[in-house]
Enzyme design. Structure first.
Site, PDB file in Angstrom:
ATOM      1  N   ASP A  22       0.818  -1.173  -0.063  1.00  0.00           N
ATOM      2  CA  ASP A  22      -0.242   0.038   0.144  1.00  0.00           C
ATOM      3  C   ASP A  22       0.767   1.117   0.118  1.00  0.00           C
ATOM      4  O   ASP A  22       0.521   2.362  -0.577  1.00  0.00           O
ATOM      5  CB  ASP A  22      -0.982  -0.179   1.103  1.00  0.00           C
ATOM      6  CG  ASP A  22      -2.077   0.632   0.988  1.00  0.00           C
ATOM      7  OD1 ASP A  22      -2.296   1.340   0.114  1.00  0.00           O
ATOM      8  OD2 ASP A  22      -2.964   0.892   2.008  1.00  0.00           O
ATOM      9  N   HIS A 213      -8.037  -0.752   8.779  1.00  0.00           N
ATOM     10  CA  HIS A 213      -7.068  -0.270   7.845  1.00  0.00           C
ATOM     11  C   HIS A 213      -7.242   1.510   7.431  1.00  0.00           C
ATOM     12  O   HIS A 213      -8.124   1.661   6.789  1.00  0.00           O
ATOM     13  CB  HIS A 213      -7.370  -1.061   6.581  1.00  0.00           C
ATOM     14  CG  HIS A 213      -6.520  -0.592   5.435  1.00  0.00           C
ATOM     15  ND1 HIS A 213      -5.395  -1.544   4.834  1.00  0.00           N
ATOM     16  CD2 HIS A 213      -6.634   0.690   4.495  1.00  0.00           C
ATOM     17  CE1 HIS A 213      -4.822  -0.860   3.827  1.00  0.00           C
ATOM     18  NE2 HIS A 213      -5.201   0.024   3.647  1.00  0.00           N
ATOM     19  N   HIS A 215      -6.065   5.186   6.957  1.00  0.00           N
ATOM     20  CA  HIS A 215      -4.863   6.093   6.261  1.00  0.00           C
ATOM     21  C   HIS A 215      -5.165   7.244   7.024  1.00  0.00           C
ATOM     22  O   HIS A 215      -6.016   7.403   7.831  1.00  0.00           O
ATOM     23  CB  HIS A 215      -5.373   6.316   4.721  1.00  0.00           C
ATOM     24  CG  HIS A 215      -5.122   5.155   3.910  1.00  0.00           C
ATOM     25  ND1 HIS A 215      -3.866   5.204   3.190  1.00  0.00           N
ATOM     26  CD2 HIS A 215      -5.408   3.887   3.647  1.00  0.00           C
ATOM     27  CE1 HIS A 215      -3.559   4.223   2.455  1.00  0.00           C
ATOM     28  NE2 HIS A 215      -4.666   3.381   2.794  1.00  0.00           N
ATOM     29  N   CYS A 246       0.261   9.805  -2.246  1.00  0.00           N
ATOM     30  CA  CYS A 246       0.940  10.203  -3.739  1.00  0.00           C
ATOM     31  C   CYS A 246       1.595  11.555  -3.478  1.00  0.00           C
ATOM     32  O   CYS A 246       0.919  12.551  -3.114  1.00  0.00           O
ATOM     33  CB  CYS A 246      -0.228  10.168  -4.757  1.00  0.00           C
ATOM     34  SG  CYS A 246       0.316  10.831  -6.287  1.00  0.00           S
ATOM     35  N   ASN A 255      -1.029   4.945   5.222  1.00  0.00           N
ATOM     36  CA  ASN A 255      -1.633   4.187   6.410  1.00  0.00           C
ATOM     37  C   ASN A 255      -1.167   4.746   7.761  1.00  0.00           C
ATOM     38  O   ASN A 255       0.181   5.220   7.500  1.00  0.00           O
ATOM     39  CB  ASN A 255      -1.242   2.752   6.385  1.00  0.00           C
ATOM     40  CG  ASN A 255      -1.854   1.846   5.078  1.00  0.00           C
ATOM     41  OD1 ASN A 255      -1.462   1.868   4.127  1.00  0.00           O
ATOM     42  ND2 ASN A 255      -3.165   1.597   5.393  1.00  0.00           N
TER      43      ASN A 255
HETATM   44  P1  HMG Z   1      -9.233  -2.806 -16.993  1.00  0.00           P
HETATM   45  O1  HMG Z   1      -8.327  -2.278 -17.886  1.00  0.00           O
HETATM   46  O2  HMG Z   1     -10.405  -2.989 -16.803  1.00  0.00           O
HETATM   47  O3  HMG Z   1      -9.048  -4.618 -17.134  1.00  0.00           O
HETATM   48  O4  HMG Z   1      -8.384  -3.128 -15.291  1.00  0.00           O
HETATM   49  P2  HMG Z   1      -8.971  -5.662 -18.501  1.00  0.00           P
HETATM   50  O5  HMG Z   1      -9.341  -6.879 -17.985  1.00  0.00           O
HETATM   51  O6  HMG Z   1      -9.637  -4.735 -19.643  1.00  0.00           O
HETATM   52  O7  HMG Z   1      -7.399  -5.614 -18.894  1.00  0.00           O
HETATM   53  C1  HMG Z   1      -6.656  -4.495 -19.058  1.00  0.00           C
HETATM   54  C2  HMG Z   1      -4.967  -4.846 -19.621  1.00  0.00           C
HETATM   55  O8  HMG Z   1      -4.517  -5.129 -18.336  1.00  0.00           O
HETATM   56  C3  HMG Z   1      -4.784  -6.336 -20.232  1.00  0.00           C
HETATM   57  O9  HMG Z   1      -3.807  -5.999 -21.041  1.00  0.00           O
HETATM   58  C4  HMG Z   1      -5.014  -7.257 -19.416  1.00  0.00           C
HETATM   59  O10 HMG Z   1      -4.084  -8.367 -19.670  1.00  0.00           O
HETATM   60  C5  HMG Z   1      -4.022  -6.563 -18.109  1.00  0.00           C
HETATM   61  P3  HMG Z   1      -3.496  -5.713 -22.549  1.00  0.00           P
HETATM   62  O11 HMG Z   1      -4.449  -6.680 -23.287  1.00  0.00           O
HETATM   63  O12 HMG Z   1      -4.100  -4.255 -22.599  1.00  0.00           O
HETATM   64  O13 HMG Z   1      -2.152  -5.550 -22.731  1.00  0.00           O
HETATM   65  N1  HMG Z   1      -4.482  -7.079 -16.743  1.00  0.00           N
HETATM   66  C6  HMG Z   1      -3.477  -7.621 -15.908  1.00  0.00           C
HETATM   67  N2  HMG Z   1      -2.255  -7.707 -15.994  1.00  0.00           N
HETATM   68  C7  HMG Z   1      -1.584  -8.049 -14.980  1.00  0.00           C
HETATM   69  N3  HMG Z   1      -2.020  -8.624 -13.954  1.00  0.00           N
HETATM   70  C8  HMG Z   1      -3.795  -8.605 -13.736  1.00  0.00           C
HETATM   71  C9  HMG Z   1      -4.347  -7.923 -14.815  1.00  0.00           C
HETATM   72  N4  HMG Z   1      -5.380  -7.932 -15.196  1.00  0.00           N
HETATM   73  C10 HMG Z   1      -5.608  -7.346 -16.246  1.00  0.00           C
HETATM   74  N5  HMG Z   1      -4.190  -9.024 -12.600  1.00  0.00           N
HETATM   75  C11 HMG Z   1      -7.991  -4.120 -13.513  1.00  0.00           C
HETATM   76  C12 HMG Z   1      -9.058  -3.724 -14.460  1.00  0.00           C
HETATM   77  C13 HMG Z   1      -8.437  -4.443 -12.135  1.00  0.00           C
HETATM   78  C14 HMG Z   1      -7.053  -5.341 -13.844  1.00  0.00           C
HETATM   79  C15 HMG Z   1      -7.459  -2.817 -13.188  1.00  0.00           C
HETATM   80  O14 HMG Z   1      -8.254  -1.953 -12.904  1.00  0.00           O
HETATM   81  C16 HMG Z   1      -6.009  -2.815 -12.041  1.00  0.00           C
HETATM   82  O15 HMG Z   1      -5.168  -3.611 -12.058  1.00  0.00           O
HETATM   83  N6  HMG Z   1      -6.411  -2.204 -11.031  1.00  0.00           N
HETATM   84  C17 HMG Z   1      -5.496  -2.124  -9.875  1.00  0.00           C
HETATM   85  C18 HMG Z   1      -6.020  -1.209  -8.940  1.00  0.00           C
HETATM   86  C19 HMG Z   1      -4.995  -1.166  -7.670  1.00  0.00           C
HETATM   87  O16 HMG Z   1      -4.156  -1.845  -7.569  1.00  0.00           O
HETATM   88  N7  HMG Z   1      -5.507  -0.061  -6.812  1.00  0.00           N
HETATM   89  C20 HMG Z   1      -4.622  -0.001  -5.659  1.00  0.00           C
HETATM   90  C21 HMG Z   1      -5.171  -1.204  -4.764  1.00  0.00           C
HETATM   91  S1  HMG Z   1      -6.747  -1.105  -3.791  1.00  0.00           S
HETATM   92  C22 HMG Z   1      -6.067  -0.159  -2.575  1.00  0.00           C
HETATM   93  O17 HMG Z   1      -4.968   0.435  -2.495  1.00  0.00           O
HETATM   94  C23 HMG Z   1      -7.043   0.196  -1.266  1.00  0.00           C
HETATM   95  C24 HMG Z   1      -6.640  -0.752   0.020  1.00  0.00           C
HETATM   96  O18 HMG Z   1      -5.400  -0.445   0.460  1.00  0.00           O
HETATM   97  C25 HMG Z   1      -7.628  -0.541   1.106  1.00  0.00           C
HETATM   98  C26 HMG Z   1      -7.986   0.969   1.462  1.00  0.00           C
HETATM   99  O19 HMG Z   1      -7.052   1.491   1.449  1.00  0.00           O
HETATM  100  O20 HMG Z   1      -8.991   1.388   1.457  1.00  0.00           O
HETATM  101  C27 HMG Z   1      -6.658  -2.106  -0.429  1.00  0.00           C
HETATM  102 MG    MG Z   2      -4.847   1.363   1.652  1.00  0.00          MG
END
Ligand code: HMG
Ligand code: MG
Length: 315
Positions: A22, A213, A215, A246, A255
């Site tokens: 995170d 969790h 922040h 960021c 966090n």
């Molecule tokens: P999308 O663009 O809607 O997905 O993303 P897609 O299925 O259309 O795929 C787009 C491209 O991504 C494709 O590649 C896929 O192969 C690739 P291309 O054909 O264009 O070359 N792809 C992947 N590559 C690697 N690993 C994967 C994967 N999935 C698709 N798993 C998706 C949808 C969910 C993948 C995208 O939005 C994403 O990865 N989001 C990540 C967001 C993220 O990590 N956010 C931060 C974490 S959450 C957080 O921090 C909150 C938390 O801390 C709690 C809190 O604080 O509240 C947990």
């Molecule tokens: Mg978080």
């Protein structure tokens, strides 16, 4: 099972160190893989029983964590320590499986707009997308942690109904989550709202299954930890040195700092298994690598009072 003392606080708390995921996910400049590995190894040596190591998400969305497989290959896995990784879909699950992850974390939001911006789909779609991930994880004996974002406020919608959080938590539990971590993503929560939220969520999911969790954007995270403790919550996520936020998003922070939580727990006589000096060393290591001071107030105060031994190793 969580044991509570006469004062209602848990006798023991489990801390999930989330800085390597995170915290680092928000760093714009790419952090070398060996620094990430060095950080994770120092955190497991400090005594955390869970260190969230990385995410198997799209590298287009989170370029910082594109080296997830390499990080998992190179960390020194300490017996008894879990190294959960974030997984958004089956593609991510396959990556986590190939990397021999022993635990995964699935994340959904309690607010529709945040869900769209973070993972490009609705809450219902995200739960549907999570179902095969839960099923596959069960098949492989991998435990799944559920995260809910925006539980105490959303950057796009403002207030979020506690009942909405409760229902998403119940959906994650029904899918098979062993624990649900309640994320105050933007840090707007206050102690009163936190207590009310936990009571509402507990209508459908036992407190023993909940984690906090928080922040620290508004400086309320430690107060929210204490408010949660008073409601019986015994698991908290925290980030070494307060990593996160960021640099380009005004006011956004990480966090609650792990050092601050450990200090709070020590003061309350609550065991968490983490050695504060070794944790400070891990914090000093990553702070040197990022060329900044730790955000943790406790780390800053202790470093000023009793500096850590100088180290010759490069970050
Ligand atoms: P999308 O663009 O809607 O997905 O993303 P897609 O299925 O259309 O795929 C787009 C491209 O991504 C494709 O590649 C896929 O192969 C690739 P291309 O054909 O264009 O070359 N792809 C992947 N590559 C690697 N690993 C994967 C994967 N999935 C698709 N798993 C998706 C949808 C969910 C993948 C995208 O939005 C994403 O990865 N989001 C990540 C967001 C993220 O990590 N956010 C931060 C974490 S959450 C957080 O921090 C909150 C938390 O801390 C709690 C809190 O604080 O509240 C947990
Ligand atoms: Mg978080």
């Amino acid at each position: 099972m969580t044991v509570h003392r006469d004062d209602g606080l848990p006798a023991r708390v489990r801390l999930v160190e989330v800085g390597p995921r995170d915290g680092l996910q928000n760093e714009k400049a790419l952090v070398p893989t060996d620094v990430k590995v060095g950080l994770i190894d120092r955190l497991s040596d400090a005594g955390f029983s869970a260190v969230e190591a990385t995410s198997f998400v799209s590298p287009k969305w989170v370029p910082q964590l594109a080296d997830a497989a390499e990080v998992m290959r190179r960390i020194r896995r300490k017996p008894g320590v879990h190294y959960p990784v974030l997984v958004p879909n089956m593609k991510g699950f396959e990556g986590a499986l190939a990397a021999h992850a022993d635990e995964i974390a699935v994340f959904v939001a309690a607010s529709e707009s945040f869900s769209q911006r973070n993972i490009n789909c609705s809450i219902a779609e995200s739960l549907a997308r999570a179902a095969p991930v839960f099923a596959a994880a069960a098949q492989h004996g991998i435990r799944v942690r559920g995260y809910i974002s925006c539980v105490l406020g959303c950057p796009y919608e403002g207030d979020v109904a506690a009942t909405a959080v409760r229902d998403v938590a119940a959906a994650l539990r029904d899918l098979g989550a062993y624990e649900v971590s309640l994320g105050d993503t933007i840090g707007t929560g206050t102690a009163g709202k936190t207590r009310a939220l936990i009571r509402t969520v507990a209508e459908r999911v036992p407190v023993a299954m909940l984690a906090g969790h928080f922040h620290d954007t508004y400086g309320q995270a430690l107060a929210n930890v204490y408010a949660s403790l008073a409601e019986g919550v015994a698991v908290f996520d925290c980030s070494v040195s307060g990593l996160g936020g960021c640099p380009y998003a005004k006011g956004a922070t990480g966090n609650v700092a792990s050092e601050d939580v450990v200090y709070l727990l020590q003061g309350l006589g609550i065991d968490c298994g983490v050695d504060l000096t070794r944790l400070r060393e891990a914090g000093a290591y990553i702070s040197r690598a990022l060329d900044r001071e730790p955000v943790s107030r406790v780390a800053r105060a202790l470093n000023a009072k009793s500096p850590l031994p100088a180290t010759t190793e490069s970050a």
